[in-house]
Write an enzyme that holds these catalytic residues in place. Structure first.
Site, PDB file in Angstrom:
ATOM      1  N   SER A   1      -5.880 -13.725   1.840  1.00  0.00           N
ATOM      2  CA  SER A   1      -6.724 -12.755   1.152  1.00  0.00           C
ATOM      3  C   SER A   1      -6.833 -13.178  -0.301  1.00  0.00           C
ATOM      4  O   SER A   1      -5.844 -13.635  -0.889  1.00  0.00           O
ATOM      5  CB  SER A   1      -6.086 -11.371   1.267  1.00  0.00           C
ATOM      6  OG  SER A   1      -6.900 -10.397   0.668  1.00  0.00           O
ATOM      7  N   ASN A   2      -8.026 -13.045  -0.843  1.00  0.00           N
ATOM      8  CA  ASN A   2      -8.269 -13.334  -2.265  1.00  0.00           C
ATOM      9  C   ASN A   2      -8.013 -14.802  -2.613  1.00  0.00           C
ATOM     10  O   ASN A   2      -7.629 -15.117  -3.746  1.00  0.00           O
ATOM     11  CB  ASN A   2      -7.415 -12.413  -3.148  1.00  0.00           C
ATOM     12  CG  ASN A   2      -7.659 -10.950  -2.834  1.00  0.00           C
ATOM     13  OD1 ASN A   2      -8.787 -10.493  -2.883  1.00  0.00           O
ATOM     14  ND2 ASN A   2      -6.606 -10.219  -2.471  1.00  0.00           N
TER      15      ASN A   2
ATOM     16  N   TRP B   1     -13.316  -6.435   1.645  1.00  0.00           N
ATOM     17  CA  TRP B   1     -12.627  -5.240   1.144  1.00  0.00           C
ATOM     18  C   TRP B   1     -13.433  -4.537   0.055  1.00  0.00           C
ATOM     19  O   TRP B   1     -14.299  -5.146  -0.558  1.00  0.00           O
ATOM     20  CB  TRP B   1     -11.199  -5.514   0.744  1.00  0.00           C
ATOM     21  CG  TRP B   1     -10.821  -6.446  -0.380  1.00  0.00           C
ATOM     22  CD1 TRP B   1     -10.393  -7.741  -0.241  1.00  0.00           C
ATOM     23  CD2 TRP B   1     -10.746  -6.160  -1.796  1.00  0.00           C
ATOM     24  NE1 TRP B   1     -10.070  -8.270  -1.477  1.00  0.00           N
ATOM     25  CE2 TRP B   1     -10.270  -7.320  -2.445  1.00  0.00           C
ATOM     26  CE3 TRP B   1     -11.009  -5.033  -2.573  1.00  0.00           C
ATOM     27  CZ2 TRP B   1     -10.066  -7.399  -3.827  1.00  0.00           C
ATOM     28  CZ3 TRP B   1     -10.820  -5.095  -3.954  1.00  0.00           C
ATOM     29  CH2 TRP B   1     -10.351  -6.261  -4.562  1.00  0.00           C
TER      30      TRP B   1
ATOM     31  N   GLY C   1     -15.231   0.646  -3.982  1.00  0.00           N
ATOM     32  CA  GLY C   1     -14.238   1.659  -4.348  1.00  0.00           C
ATOM     33  C   GLY C   1     -14.844   3.024  -4.619  1.00  0.00           C
ATOM     34  O   GLY C   1     -14.217   3.875  -5.251  1.00  0.00           O
ATOM     35  N   GLY C   2     -16.086   3.237  -4.160  1.00  0.00           N
ATOM     36  CA  GLY C   2     -16.764   4.523  -4.366  1.00  0.00           C
ATOM     37  C   GLY C   2     -17.760   4.467  -5.514  1.00  0.00           C
ATOM     38  O   GLY C   2     -18.597   5.357  -5.661  1.00  0.00           O
TER      39      GLY C   2
ATOM     40  N   TYR D   1       0.828  -1.213   0.000  1.00  0.00           N
ATOM     41  CA  TYR D   1       0.000   0.000   0.000  1.00  0.00           C
ATOM     42  C   TYR D   1       0.862   1.262   0.000  1.00  0.00           C
ATOM     43  O   TYR D   1       1.958   1.294   0.577  1.00  0.00           O
ATOM     44  CB  TYR D   1      -0.933   0.027   1.222  1.00  0.00           C
ATOM     45  CG  TYR D   1      -2.055  -0.991   1.180  1.00  0.00           C
ATOM     46  CD1 TYR D   1      -2.320  -1.745   0.035  1.00  0.00           C
ATOM     47  CD2 TYR D   1      -2.866  -1.216   2.286  1.00  0.00           C
ATOM     48  CE1 TYR D   1      -3.342  -2.685   0.005  1.00  0.00           C
ATOM     49  CE2 TYR D   1      -3.896  -2.147   2.264  1.00  0.00           C
ATOM     50  CZ  TYR D   1      -4.120  -2.883   1.120  1.00  0.00           C
ATOM     51  OH  TYR D   1      -5.132  -3.815   1.101  1.00  0.00           O
TER      52      TYR D   1
ATOM     53  N   LEU E   1     -20.304   2.771  -5.891  1.00  0.00           N
ATOM     54  CA  LEU E   1     -21.681   2.672  -5.381  1.00  0.00           C
ATOM     55  C   LEU E   1     -22.406   4.018  -5.487  1.00  0.00           C
ATOM     56  O   LEU E   1     -23.632   4.068  -5.522  1.00  0.00           O
ATOM     57  CB  LEU E   1     -21.584   2.273  -3.900  1.00  0.00           C
ATOM     58  CG  LEU E   1     -22.611   1.379  -3.267  1.00  0.00           C
ATOM     59  CD1 LEU E   1     -22.720   0.068  -4.001  1.00  0.00           C
ATOM     60  CD2 LEU E   1     -22.191   1.100  -1.810  1.00  0.00           C
ATOM     61  N   PHE E   2     -21.632   5.089  -5.524  1.00  0.00           N
ATOM     62  CA  PHE E   2     -22.231   6.437  -5.504  1.00  0.00           C
ATOM     63  C   PHE E   2     -22.094   7.145  -6.853  1.00  0.00           C
ATOM     64  O   PHE E   2     -22.384   8.324  -6.960  1.00  0.00           O
ATOM     65  CB  PHE E   2     -21.560   7.281  -4.412  1.00  0.00           C
ATOM     66  CG  PHE E   2     -21.466   6.545  -3.106  1.00  0.00           C
ATOM     67  CD1 PHE E   2     -22.582   6.385  -2.313  1.00  0.00           C
ATOM     68  CD2 PHE E   2     -20.259   5.970  -2.703  1.00  0.00           C
ATOM     69  CE1 PHE E   2     -22.513   5.666  -1.135  1.00  0.00           C
ATOM     70  CE2 PHE E   2     -20.183   5.250  -1.523  1.00  0.00           C
ATOM     71  CZ  PHE E   2     -21.305   5.095  -0.736  1.00  0.00           C
TER      72      PHE E   2
HETATM   73  N1  LIG Z   1      -6.992  -7.676   0.411  1.00  0.00           N
HETATM   74  C1  LIG Z   1      -7.025  -6.989  -0.707  1.00  0.00           C
HETATM   75  O1  LIG Z   1      -6.607  -7.450  -1.784  1.00  0.00           O
HETATM   76  C2  LIG Z   1      -7.579  -5.595  -0.671  1.00  0.00           C
HETATM   77  C3  LIG Z   1      -7.834  -4.896  -1.872  1.00  0.00           C
HETATM   78  C4  LIG Z   1      -8.366  -3.604  -1.781  1.00  0.00           C
HETATM   79  C5  LIG Z   1      -8.624  -3.050  -0.530  1.00  0.00           C
HETATM   80  N2  LIG Z   1      -8.333  -3.748   0.615  1.00  0.00           N
HETATM   81  C6  LIG Z   1      -8.599  -3.163   1.954  1.00  0.00           C
HETATM   82  O2  LIG Z   1      -9.917  -2.687   1.993  1.00  0.00           O
HETATM   83  C7  LIG Z   1      -9.912  -1.336   2.382  1.00  0.00           C
HETATM   84  C8  LIG Z   1     -11.100  -0.643   1.786  1.00  0.00           C
HETATM   85  O3  LIG Z   1     -11.046  -0.698   0.367  1.00  0.00           O
HETATM   86  P1  LIG Z   1     -11.493   0.561  -0.466  1.00  0.00           P
HETATM   87  O4  LIG Z   1     -10.663   1.721  -0.129  1.00  0.00           O
HETATM   88  O5  LIG Z   1     -11.609   0.162  -1.873  1.00  0.00           O
HETATM   89  O6  LIG Z   1     -12.967   0.805   0.207  1.00  0.00           O
HETATM   90  P2  LIG Z   1     -14.283   1.446  -0.348  1.00  0.00           P
HETATM   91  O7  LIG Z   1     -15.000   1.996   0.837  1.00  0.00           O
HETATM   92  O8  LIG Z   1     -15.014   0.508  -1.218  1.00  0.00           O
HETATM   93  O9  LIG Z   1     -13.794   2.651  -1.279  1.00  0.00           O
HETATM   94  C9  LIG Z   1     -13.226   3.801  -0.745  1.00  0.00           C
HETATM   95  C10 LIG Z   1     -13.355   4.880  -1.788  1.00  0.00           C
HETATM   96  O10 LIG Z   1     -14.739   5.195  -1.915  1.00  0.00           O
HETATM   97  C11 LIG Z   1     -14.914   6.576  -1.681  1.00  0.00           C
HETATM   98  N3  LIG Z   1     -16.147   6.765  -0.919  1.00  0.00           N
HETATM   99  C12 LIG Z   1     -16.473   6.208   0.252  1.00  0.00           C
HETATM  100  N4  LIG Z   1     -17.691   6.641   0.661  1.00  0.00           N
HETATM  101  C13 LIG Z   1     -18.112   7.481  -0.296  1.00  0.00           C
HETATM  102  C14 LIG Z   1     -19.312   8.236  -0.460  1.00  0.00           C
HETATM  103  N5  LIG Z   1     -20.290   8.229   0.440  1.00  0.00           N
HETATM  104  N6  LIG Z   1     -19.428   8.990  -1.578  1.00  0.00           N
HETATM  105  C15 LIG Z   1     -18.447   9.011  -2.498  1.00  0.00           C
HETATM  106  N7  LIG Z   1     -17.273   8.319  -2.398  1.00  0.00           N
HETATM  107  C16 LIG Z   1     -17.130   7.548  -1.298  1.00  0.00           C
HETATM  108  C17 LIG Z   1     -13.724   7.017  -0.864  1.00  0.00           C
HETATM  109  O11 LIG Z   1     -13.457   8.386  -1.067  1.00  0.00           O
HETATM  110  P3  LIG Z   1     -13.142   9.340   0.218  1.00  0.00           P
HETATM  111  O12 LIG Z   1     -11.831   8.912   0.791  1.00  0.00           O
HETATM  112  O13 LIG Z   1     -13.132  10.716  -0.394  1.00  0.00           O
HETATM  113  O14 LIG Z   1     -14.283   9.153   1.164  1.00  0.00           O
HETATM  114  C18 LIG Z   1     -12.630   6.147  -1.408  1.00  0.00           C
HETATM  115  O15 LIG Z   1     -12.069   6.704  -2.570  1.00  0.00           O
HETATM  116  C19 LIG Z   1      -8.539  -0.823   1.938  1.00  0.00           C
HETATM  117  O16 LIG Z   1      -8.125   0.337   2.625  1.00  0.00           O
HETATM  118  C20 LIG Z   1      -7.673  -1.989   2.262  1.00  0.00           C
HETATM  119  O17 LIG Z   1      -7.350  -1.988   3.639  1.00  0.00           O
HETATM  120  C21 LIG Z   1      -7.823  -5.003   0.546  1.00  0.00           C
END
Ligand SMILES: NC(=O)c1ccc[n+]([C@@H]2O[C@H](COP(=O)([O-])OP(=O)(O)OC[C@H]3O[C@@H](n4cnc5c(N)ncnc54)[C@H](OP(=O)(O)O)[C@@H]3O)[C@@H](O)[C@H]2O)c1
Length: 302
Positions: free
Chosen positions: A160-161, A211, A216-217, A55, A219-220
Site C-alpha cells: 500500500s502507498n 482508498w 474522506g468526505g 486502525y 467530495l461533498f
Molecule cells: N492503505 C492506506 O494507507 C489507507 C488509508 C486510508 C484509508 N484506507 C482504507 O480505505 C477505506 C476508505 O477510506 P475513507 O474512510 O477515507 O473513505 P471515503 O469514502 O473517502 O471517506 C469516508 C468518509 O466520508 C464520509 N462520507 C461518505 N459518503 C458521504 C456523503 N455522501 N456525504 C457526506 N460524507 C460522506 C463518511 O462519513 P459517514 O461515515 O458519515 O458516511 C466518512 O467520514 C478505509 O476504511 C480503509 O480501509 C487505506
C-alpha cells in the site's frame, strides 16, 4: 449483484467493492452494530473487508474479530485483508517514542500472528505492507512475505502507498508476485493516473485498491469550489444514469479506469454502503468521465 474479480493472475478473488474499516470505531459501535454492517455487506455481495493493525488506535482488528465471532461461519463467507508497518506513540505501547515504519520480516511475521489471533482466524486472504519503510531492505521485507505465504498464514501479499519503483523493487524478490498496491485515488486525488502507478499495475495485470474514494468526505464539502463544480456536473449527467448520486458517480468514475481499481468504501452508514454498492451498475460514458475530471480539476484537459 456485486461483480467479483480476481485481483491479479496469482491473486485472490474479491468483491469489486471492498468494505474498509479505518473509521469503523469512530461512532463507538457495539459488536452487534459491526456484525450488522458485515451482514449488510454480505447481502450486497461486498465480501471483502479491509483493515489494518493501526486502525481504531490499534483496536480495529480485535473489534472485527469479536463481531465476526457473533455469527458462526461468517468469516468463511468473507475475505479478510489487513496491513501492518505503521507505529505511532500510543498508550498500548508506552515504550514507543517516535512514529515510525517497520516492515522487517520479523515484524511482519509477528503482526500476522497477532492479527490472526485478534481476528479469530487461521489465515488472511491478503496481507499488505501498509507503507514503504525507508530503513528496511527489500530482501528483508520479501523474505518475510515469502515465508508468510509459504506457511499458509496469508494467502497472498501486496503493498500500500508504494511508488511504481518501490513496487517493482519488492516484486523482484517475491516468490509469488505482489497482488495489489492499495493507493489513494478519487476525483480529488488523481496522482496514480499521472505518476505511473496505474500504468505499472496494468502492465503487471494487477488491480489497484483505491482508498478514500470519496476523498474522506471532502467530495461533498460545498464550501470548496471543486465540490461545488462536481455537484453541478453530477446534476447535469445524473438523469442519464437513473438519477444516481454524486457519490455513485464518483465510485463509477474510479471503477471506469482501465486498471480496474477496487474502491474501498469508508462510510459507517448502512444506507450509504447500500447506495455505494449500486455504483457497479453505472457504465460512465467517456465524455461524462472527462466532464467529471474537468469539474474536479477546475480546468480543461491538457
Ligand atoms: N492503505 C492506506 O494507507 C489507507 C488509508 C486510508 C484509508 N484506507 C482504507 O480505505 C477505506 C476508505 O477510506 P475513507 O474512510 O477515507 O473513505 P471515503 O469514502 O473517502 O471517506 C469516508 C468518509 O466520508 C464520509 N462520507 C461518505 N459518503 C458521504 C456523503 N455522501 N456525504 C457526506 N460524507 C460522506 C463518511 O462519513 P459517514 O461515515 O458519515 O458516511 C466518512 O467520514 C478505509 O476504511 C480503509 O480501509 C487505506
Amino acid at each position: 449483484m456485486m461483480p467479483r474479480t480476481r485481483i491479479a493472475p496469482n491473486g485472490p478473488t474479491f468483491s469489486h467493492m471492498v468494505y474498509g474499516t479505518w473509521r469503523m470505531l469512530d461512532d463507538a459501535p457495539s459488536a452487534q452494530d459491526i456484525n450488522r454492517r458485515l451482514h449488510l455487506c454480505l447481502e450486497l455481495g461486498i465480501t471483502t473487508i479491509d483493515g489494518a493493525e493501526i486502525y481504531g488506535g490499534y483496536a480495529q482488528e480485535a473489534a472485527l474479530g469479536v463481531a465476526l465471532a457473533l455469527t458462526p461461519g461468517l468469516r468463511e463467507n468473507l475475505e479478510l485483508v489487513t496491513k501492518s508497518g505503521i507505529y505511532i506513540p500510543h498508550p498500548t505501547a508506552p515504550e514507543r517514542r517516535v512514529a515510525h515504519y517497520d516492515v522487517t520480516a520479523k515484524r511482519l511475521n509477528d503482526c500476522v500472528d497477532s492479527a490472526l489471533e485478534r481476528l479469530g482466524t487461521d489465515r488472511l486472504d491478503l496481507f499488505l505492507v501498509h507503507r514503504p519503510d525507508w530503513l528496511t531492505s527489500i530482501d528483508d521485507t520479501a523474505a518475510g512475505l515469502n515465508a508468510l505465504v509459504k506457511s499458509g498464514k496469508i494467502r497472498s501479499a501486496g503493498v500500500s502507498n508504494y511508488s511504481p519503483t518501490q513496487f517493482a523493487a519488492l516484486n523482484s524478490r517475491m516468490d509469488q508476485p505482489l497482488v495489489t498496491n492499495q493507493v489513494e485515488f478519487s476525483l480529488l486525488h488523481m496522482d496514480p493516473i499521472f505518476d505511473g502507478t496505474f500504468d505499472q499495475l496494468q502492465t503487471e495485470r494487477v488491480q489497484p485498491m483505491a482508498w478514500s474514494p470519496m476523498a474522506g468526505g471532502s467530495l461533498f464539502d460545498l464550501r470548496t469550489a471543486a465540490a461545488q463544480r462536481l455537484a453541478e456536473q453530477a446534476a447535469l449527467i445524473a438523469p442519464k444514469y437513473g438519477d444516481c448520486s454524486l457519490e455513485q458517480l464518483a465510485y463509477a468514475w474510479i471503477m471506469a479506469h482501465p486498471s480496474n481499481p477496487i474502491p474501498v468504501i469508508g462510510t459507517n452508514r448502512l444506507d450509504r454502503i447500500q447506495s455505494a454498492s449500486l455504483s457497479t451498475q453505472i457504465a460512465l460514458e467517456r465524455e461524462d468521465w472527462f466532464a467529471l475530471w474537468v469539474a474536479a480539476k477546475g480546468h480543461g484537459i491538457p
